[in-house]
Design a protein around this motif. Structure first.
Motif, PDB file in Angstrom:
ATOM      1  N   ASP A 254       5.402   1.319  -9.312  1.00 54.39           N
ATOM      2  CA  ASP A 254       4.517   1.626 -10.329  1.00 54.39           C
ATOM      3  C   ASP A 254       3.210   1.654  -9.526  1.00 54.39           C
ATOM      4  O   ASP A 254       2.204   1.092 -10.486  1.00 54.39           O
ATOM      5  CB  ASP A 254       4.655   0.811 -11.824  1.00 54.39           C
ATOM      6  N   ARG A 255       2.799   1.917  -8.472  1.00 51.72           N
ATOM      7  CA  ARG A 255       1.747   1.731  -7.798  1.00 51.72           C
ATOM      8  C   ARG A 255       1.043   3.124  -7.243  1.00 51.72           C
ATOM      9  O   ARG A 255       0.107   3.159  -6.418  1.00 51.72           O
ATOM     10  CB  ARG A 255       1.831   0.788  -6.601  1.00 51.72           C
ATOM     11  N   TYR A 256       1.866   4.215  -7.600  1.00 49.85           N
ATOM     12  CA  TYR A 256       1.362   5.370  -7.059  1.00 49.85           C
ATOM     13  C   TYR A 256       0.323   6.065  -7.940  1.00 49.85           C
ATOM     14  O   TYR A 256       0.662   7.132  -8.931  1.00 49.85           O
ATOM     15  CB  TYR A 256       2.749   6.476  -7.084  1.00 49.85           C
ATOM     16  N   ASP A 257      -0.857   6.020  -8.037  1.00 51.40           N
ATOM     17  CA  ASP A 257      -1.945   6.290  -8.676  1.00 51.40           C
ATOM     18  C   ASP A 257      -2.765   7.376  -7.820  1.00 51.40           C
ATOM     19  O   ASP A 257      -2.151   7.401  -6.621  1.00 51.40           O
ATOM     20  CB  ASP A 257      -3.079   5.304  -8.914  1.00 51.40           C
ATOM     21  N   PRO A 258      -3.690   8.106  -8.244  1.00 51.32           N
ATOM     22  CA  PRO A 258      -4.430   9.259  -7.619  1.00 51.32           C
ATOM     23  C   PRO A 258      -4.945   8.622  -6.402  1.00 51.32           C
ATOM     24  O   PRO A 258      -4.900   9.403  -5.193  1.00 51.32           O
ATOM     25  CB  PRO A 258      -5.483   9.698  -8.624  1.00 51.32           C
ATOM     26  N   ALA A 259      -5.427   7.748  -6.374  1.00 53.10           N
ATOM     27  CA  ALA A 259      -6.092   6.947  -4.986  1.00 53.10           C
ATOM     28  C   ALA A 259      -5.051   6.627  -4.198  1.00 53.10           C
ATOM     29  O   ALA A 259      -5.187   7.266  -2.747  1.00 53.10           O
ATOM     30  CB  ALA A 259      -6.883   5.652  -5.361  1.00 53.10           C
ATOM     31  N   ARG A 279     -11.977   5.978   2.949  1.00 50.99           N
ATOM     32  CA  ARG A 279     -12.813   5.694   1.646  1.00 50.99           C
ATOM     33  C   ARG A 279     -13.275   6.650   0.966  1.00 50.99           C
ATOM     34  O   ARG A 279     -13.418   6.634  -0.101  1.00 50.99           O
ATOM     35  CB  ARG A 279     -14.016   4.614   2.394  1.00 50.99           C
ATOM     36  N   LYS A 280     -13.760   7.860   1.700  1.00 51.23           N
ATOM     37  CA  LYS A 280     -14.334   8.859   1.068  1.00 51.23           C
ATOM     38  C   LYS A 280     -13.384   9.746   0.521  1.00 51.23           C
ATOM     39  O   LYS A 280     -13.541  10.210  -0.701  1.00 51.23           O
ATOM     40  CB  LYS A 280     -14.991   9.840   2.121  1.00 51.23           C
ATOM     41  N   ILE A 281     -12.188   9.946   1.031  1.00 49.97           N
ATOM     42  CA  ILE A 281     -11.252  10.707   0.410  1.00 49.97           C
ATOM     43  C   ILE A 281     -10.491  10.181  -0.959  1.00 49.97           C
ATOM     44  O   ILE A 281     -10.268  10.863  -1.837  1.00 49.97           O
ATOM     45  CB  ILE A 281     -10.024  11.055   1.433  1.00 49.97           C
ATOM     46  N   MET A 292      -5.337  -1.443  -0.636  1.00 52.97           N
ATOM     47  CA  MET A 292      -4.238  -0.379  -0.483  1.00 52.97           C
ATOM     48  C   MET A 292      -3.454  -0.239   0.970  1.00 52.97           C
ATOM     49  O   MET A 292      -2.365  -0.145   0.860  1.00 52.97           O
ATOM     50  CB  MET A 292      -4.986   1.125  -0.793  1.00 52.97           C
ATOM     51  N   ILE A 293      -4.224  -0.353   1.960  1.00 51.22           N
ATOM     52  CA  ILE A 293      -3.466  -0.562   3.294  1.00 51.22           C
ATOM     53  C   ILE A 293      -2.579  -1.633   3.264  1.00 51.22           C
ATOM     54  O   ILE A 293      -1.330  -1.524   4.203  1.00 51.22           O
ATOM     55  CB  ILE A 293      -4.606  -0.346   4.432  1.00 51.22           C
ATOM     56  N   SER A 544     -11.393  -5.082  -8.681  1.00 50.96           N
ATOM     57  CA  SER A 544     -11.758  -3.835  -9.013  1.00 50.96           C
ATOM     58  C   SER A 544     -10.602  -2.791  -8.659  1.00 50.96           C
ATOM     59  O   SER A 544     -10.532  -1.880  -9.451  1.00 50.96           O
ATOM     60  CB  SER A 544     -12.610  -3.717  -7.524  1.00 50.96           C
ATOM     61  N   ARG A 545      -9.331  -3.366  -7.867  1.00 50.97           N
ATOM     62  CA  ARG A 545      -8.377  -2.460  -7.804  1.00 50.97           C
ATOM     63  C   ARG A 545      -7.681  -2.420  -9.175  1.00 50.97           C
ATOM     64  O   ARG A 545      -7.286  -1.442  -9.689  1.00 50.97           O
ATOM     65  CB  ARG A 545      -7.545  -3.155  -6.709  1.00 50.97           C
TER      66      ARG A 545
END
Length: 557
Positions: A254-259, A279-281, A292-293, A544-545
């Motif tokens: 359950d970690r597949y968000d748009p980012a 970061r920009k994308i 995320m990485i 923030s995440r």
């Protein structure tokens, strides 16, 4: 000018490729595993060829058994060499005739026996308490399945490996889940076909269009079955690409968000460590991109590797090189890799007396010639390998003493001229052969390297030694001062090695060392990841995440 006929004698030499010579050339370039396979086939094909063994022959073993039997009790018939079929003197059971009569005689009841012996049987056959307990336990009825013979057994056919649990393969694991997930025969057939296409890493081919055509099903049916298969254990299995494999595992968590989806779709930028573009994308800051990485790194890119895979064959060296007592090097062949076969001349001499047909006689004559030639070729092959390996050690003495930096340029012609052989022979000998040294195990071809000119006109350098210098310079560079290819060229020229920039780049890429730009990005990414790990746990969600995930889930709802 008149044309006449006349007879002339002319002497000439020519090289004829006989079958034996072709076989010798073939055996010379075989590896030790291929050679063992070839010799095993010859042992099955040729009746006059036998495997040499260090054990005592069967005749000697039977002779020892016979002498042991004679000394034990073979005196009843008065013959010193009288032996039965089992090797013990006398008769088949090893007893004298008088003993057989006594054993077959009925001794009567217990009272009659005690009267004959003039004492009680308890005094004659007394047992210690431990022996009596052991006898009672032995006479008791078996209580377990093993004691009845279902488990352990004294048979020669008993195999302990038959009780070892078989290793579960990925295909078997998926097939078990398939039988539960589908009930329709058509869906099971499609699912089994797709499971058969899964490789050992757990991936399917990218294009499944041919699968639908071969099964006579629509593309939609195959996609529906595939969607169910991708939910099987282990997570990420049956994916068609690395991005899809990681996306399946992230959905499971359950970690597949748009980012995260944007990050997974741009894995090429992640491989290049282009953090600024990521970061920009993804639209996140440094802290979130590091988190995320970290999540991506905790996933399994090859989920199928946890199951049984193909067994790897261990490499066995053909030559051993050890330091000698006089300061030199001792070179010896590995006797375990040398097949030892012999020609059974005794069997041939016995057969030659009984064979009457010309066809049978020619067959055994050819078999004798082939066996003799094979033994000779194997011996010559071992001598040639030892001769070439000894010359290589002599030419590359600096490598064995000081390391890769002192590896000299060497070609096949130099070794061939030194041992007075042809270059093709040396090339075949060095193919698929390995040498175990004090610095590791290397293929014999490793010691033949290209010569590179020196910058000051001195002795030439080996290409392998130059690659070693390049790797050492890159390994010792500071994170704040990454060496470019031009800088490496200047450093090598200071060491007396003259190389062009494109040659340095070619050697660097051959060693799978990234460019200076990529190495600089790796250092930046390591700094960002270290900073993020120092502030919070890698597996813990940052504020923030977590806030970003909350906003994304609310928006999707």
């Amino acid at each position: 000018m008149a044309l006449t006929q006349r007879l002339e004698f002319r002497q000439s030499q020519s090289l004829v490729m006989t079958p034996q010579l072709m076989q010798a050339i073939k055996l010379l370039q075989l590896s030790n595993l291929d050679l063992t396979t070839f010799v095993e086939e010859e042992l099955e094909r040729n009746p006059l060829l036998e495997r040499a063994s260090d054990e005592a022959p069967a005749g000697e073993a039977s002779a020892e058994a016979g002498s042991y039997g004679d000394s034990g009790g073979g005196q009843g018939d008065g013959h010193g060499d009288g032996q039965g079929e089992d090797g013990f003197g006398g008769n088949a059971e090893g007893f004298e005739p008088g003993q057989e009569d006594w054993m077959s005689k009925d001794l009567g009841t217990r009272a009659e026996i005690e009267q004959t012996l003039d004492t009680g049987l308890d005094n004659v056959f007394s047992e210690e308490p431990a022996e009596a307990a052991a006898r009672n336990a032995q006479d008791a009825a078996p209580t377990t399945y093993t004691e009845w013979g279902g488990g352990a057994s004294g048979d020669e056919d008993y195999n302990l490996e038959a009780f070892v649990a078989a290793e579960t393969t990925l295909s078997d694991h998926l097939a078990e889940q398939l039988s539960v997930a589908f009930t329709a025969p058509a869906q099971r057939m499609i699912g089994q076909y797709l499971i058969d296409l899964v490789d050992e890493a757990g991936y399917l081919p990218p294009d499944l269009g041919q699968a639908a055509e071969r099964l006579g099903a629509s593309q939609a049916e195959v996609e529906n079955v595939l969607a169910v298969l991708q939910k099987f254990d282990p997570p990420g299995v049956c994916a068609r690409s690395l991005s899809e494999c990681l996306a399946i595992q992230l959905r499971e968590l359950d970690r597949y968000d748009p980012a995260m989806q944007a990050l997974v779709e741009h894995l090429d930028l992640l491989a290049k460590r282009d953090i600024a573009a990521l970061r920009k994308i993804c639209g996140v800051d440094d802290e979130d991109i590091a988190d995320m990485i970290g999540e991506i790194r905790r996933l399994n890119p090859k989920p199928g590797m946890k199951f049984g895979s193909a067994r790897l064959q261990t490499m066995v060296p053909d030559v051993y090189v050890r330091p000698g007592p006089d300061g030199g090097w001792h070179v010896e062949l590995n006797s375990d890799t040398l097949p030892r076969v012999l020609v059974n001349q005794t069997y041939y001499s016995e057969l030659s007396k009984k064979i009457g047909k010309d066809g049978d006689k020619s067959y055994f004559t050819d078999a004798l010639q082939n066996a003799t030639w094979l033994v000779r070729v194997l011996d010559q092959r071992a001598r040639t390998i030892l001769k070439v390996a000894t010359e290589i050690v002599r030419q590359q003495d600096g490598f064995f003493t000081h390391g890769v930096a002192h590896l000299r340029p060497l070609n096949l012609k130099a070794v061939a001229d030194a041992i007075q052989m042809h270059e093709s022979t040396v090339s075949r000998v060095t193919a698929n052969k390995y040498m175990a040294t004090n610095r590791g195990t290397f293929e014999l071809k490793y010691f033949f390297t290209v010569s590179l000119a020196s910058a000051d006109g001195g002795e030439a350098h080996s290409a392998e030694a130059v690659r070693h210098h390049i790797k050492r310079l890159i390994d010792s560079e500071e994170p704040s001062a990454i060496l470019s290819d031009d800088t490496i060229v200047e450093r090598l020229r200071a060491l007396g090695i003259d190389l062009a920039r494109r040659t340095v780049a070619k050697y660097r890429e051959a060693m799978r060392i990234p460019s200076s730009v990529q190495r600089r990005r790796d250092n930046e990414w390591s700094t960002i990841n270290t900073r993020a790990s120092g502030e919070t746990d890698v597996g813990e969600e940052t504020p923030s995440r977590r806030f970003g995930l909350h906003k994304l889930r609310v928006a999707s709802a």
